[in-house]
Structures are given as C-alpha cells and as structure tokens.
Design a protein around this motif. Sequence first.
Motif, PDB file in Angstrom:
ATOM      1  N   UNK A   1       0.870  -1.173   0.000  1.00 15.27           N
ATOM      2  CA  UNK A   1       0.000   0.000   0.000  1.00 15.27           C
ATOM      3  C   UNK A   1       0.906   1.222   0.000  1.00 15.27           C
ATOM      4  N   UNK A   2       0.697   2.094  -0.973  1.00 10.15           N
ATOM      5  CA  UNK A   2       1.445   3.335  -1.065  1.00 10.15           C
ATOM      6  C   UNK A   2       0.480   4.475  -0.775  1.00 10.15           C
ATOM      7  N   UNK A   3       0.802   5.259   0.232  1.00 11.29           N
ATOM      8  CA  UNK A   3      -0.056   6.360   0.641  1.00 11.29           C
ATOM      9  C   UNK A   3       0.202   7.576  -0.239  1.00 11.29           C
TER      10      UNK A   3
ATOM     11  N   UNK B   1      -7.477   9.839   4.218  1.00 12.86           N
ATOM     12  CA  UNK B   1      -6.300   9.106   4.682  1.00 12.86           C
ATOM     13  C   UNK B   1      -6.722   7.869   5.472  1.00 12.86           C
ATOM     14  N   UNK B   2      -7.762   7.991   6.271  1.00  9.73           N
ATOM     15  CA  UNK B   2      -8.268   6.815   7.008  1.00  9.73           C
ATOM     16  C   UNK B   2      -8.669   5.708   6.041  1.00  9.73           C
ATOM     17  N   UNK B   3      -9.274   6.090   4.921  1.00 13.95           N
ATOM     18  CA  UNK B   3      -9.650   5.089   3.916  1.00 13.95           C
ATOM     19  C   UNK B   3      -8.420   4.400   3.337  1.00 13.95           C
TER      20      UNK B   3
ATOM     21  N   UNK C   1      -4.590  -1.791   6.538  1.00 17.53           N
ATOM     22  CA  UNK C   1      -3.520  -2.145   7.470  1.00 17.53           C
ATOM     23  C   UNK C   1      -3.825  -1.701   8.903  1.00 17.53           C
ATOM     24  N   UNK C   2      -5.004  -1.178   9.123  1.00 22.54           N
ATOM     25  CA  UNK C   2      -5.374  -0.622  10.423  1.00 22.54           C
ATOM     26  C   UNK C   2      -5.266  -1.636  11.556  1.00 22.54           C
TER      27      UNK C   2
ATOM     28  N   UNK D   1      -1.522   3.874  18.132  1.00 23.29           N
ATOM     29  CA  UNK D   1      -2.781   3.353  17.615  1.00 23.29           C
ATOM     30  C   UNK D   1      -3.637   4.481  17.078  1.00 23.29           C
ATOM     31  N   UNK D   2      -4.572   4.086  16.285  1.00 23.54           N
ATOM     32  CA  UNK D   2      -5.589   5.010  15.791  1.00 23.54           C
ATOM     33  C   UNK D   2      -6.877   4.588  16.479  1.00 23.54           C
ATOM     34  N   UNK D   3      -7.467   5.517  17.220  1.00 22.36           N
ATOM     35  CA  UNK D   3      -8.639   5.152  18.010  1.00 22.36           C
ATOM     36  C   UNK D   3      -9.887   5.053  17.143  1.00 22.36           C
ATOM     37  N   UNK D   4     -10.994   4.685  17.766  1.00 23.14           N
ATOM     38  CA  UNK D   4     -12.250   4.475  17.051  1.00 23.14           C
ATOM     39  C   UNK D   4     -12.767   5.752  16.395  1.00 23.14           C
ATOM     40  N   UNK D   5     -12.317   6.912  16.876  1.00 30.51           N
ATOM     41  CA  UNK D   5     -12.733   8.192  16.296  1.00 30.51           C
ATOM     42  C   UNK D   5     -11.821   8.645  15.159  1.00 30.51           C
ATOM     43  N   UNK D   6     -10.813   7.842  14.805  1.00 40.50           N
ATOM     44  CA  UNK D   6      -9.904   8.190  13.722  1.00 40.50           C
ATOM     45  C   UNK D   6      -8.782   9.113  14.136  1.00 40.50           C
TER      46      UNK D   6
END
Length: 157
Positions: free
Chosen positions: A3-5, A25-27, A32-33, A88-93
């Motif tokens: 995956x290339x951002x 960006x979240x999408x 890989x989240x 980490x990335x939380x549930x709120x992004x």
Amino acid sequence: MDIFFFGVFNCKADAKGRVMLPVSLRNQIAPVLNNGFVVKRSYYEDCLELYPMNEWNTVMRELNELSRYEEENIDFIRKYTASLRQVEIDANGRLLIPKDVITAVGITKNVVLAPIGKRIEIWDKDLYDARISASKEEKVSLARKVRNTGKPNNELS
C-alpha cells in the motif's frame, strides 16, 4: 499487500498529542489498520515517521541483516530506533502520538501528514512549508540530479 499512501493533509494536534486523520487518509490506511503502527523520529529530518507494522517489520528485517559485530551498525540501529513507539488510531480516527515524541520535533498544533510511499511523515506545518519551498531552478536541479535525465527544463514534470 503493498500500500502506497498519497496526498498531503493539514491537521491539528490537540494538547494530548492526538491528531485527527482526514477521512481520505483513514480510507487509505484501512487495509492495514488492524495490524497496528509505529512512529519514530526521522533520522534525517525534524519530523516523525509513521509506519504500518508490516512495513516496519520489513525495515527491521533489513536492519537485522547488518552484522551485529560491527560497532557502527549497532550504533546506527540504536540511533535509528531510539524514539520508536507503538501507536494506535482510536475508534474516532485519531492518531495517538506520545507527547514527548510529538514535541521532540517541534510539533505544536498545526500538523502536516505527508505520505512518502509506504510511510507517512508527520511535520509541524511551518517546518514542512520551509522544507518543501524551493525556487524553480532548485526544483529543476534536484529533479535532474535524482532522475539523472538531462531533459530540458520544460520537459520535467
């Protein structure tokens, strides 16, 4: 899966070092989240680098191939990974960056997330803007040097 951002994103960091990731960006990171992320101070720049765990494991495999009997190798690895933290990335992004890590590179409130391939650089906006500013001549010279093309100025894009 590679995956290339892509894209550059202006964000805000709150007092706790949380950065709300833009939906686009979240999408991009969604595949890989669940594997997690690490963040570290850049070895060369005054910014942070965010790696998906799979990509970080690839970097570590490469570093692990260096001889452990060479003092310079160990010193490099030690310095390269000195500020490494799992994040980490939380549930709120929101990306949760430890306060000491985010302040170590001068990030206060205005943040730029600038993907470079498989990782994302995290910059203070003013530092990022200064780093990418260049005259047309500087850009052409750099492009020629990196691409070694020798094309006339108007053919570089």
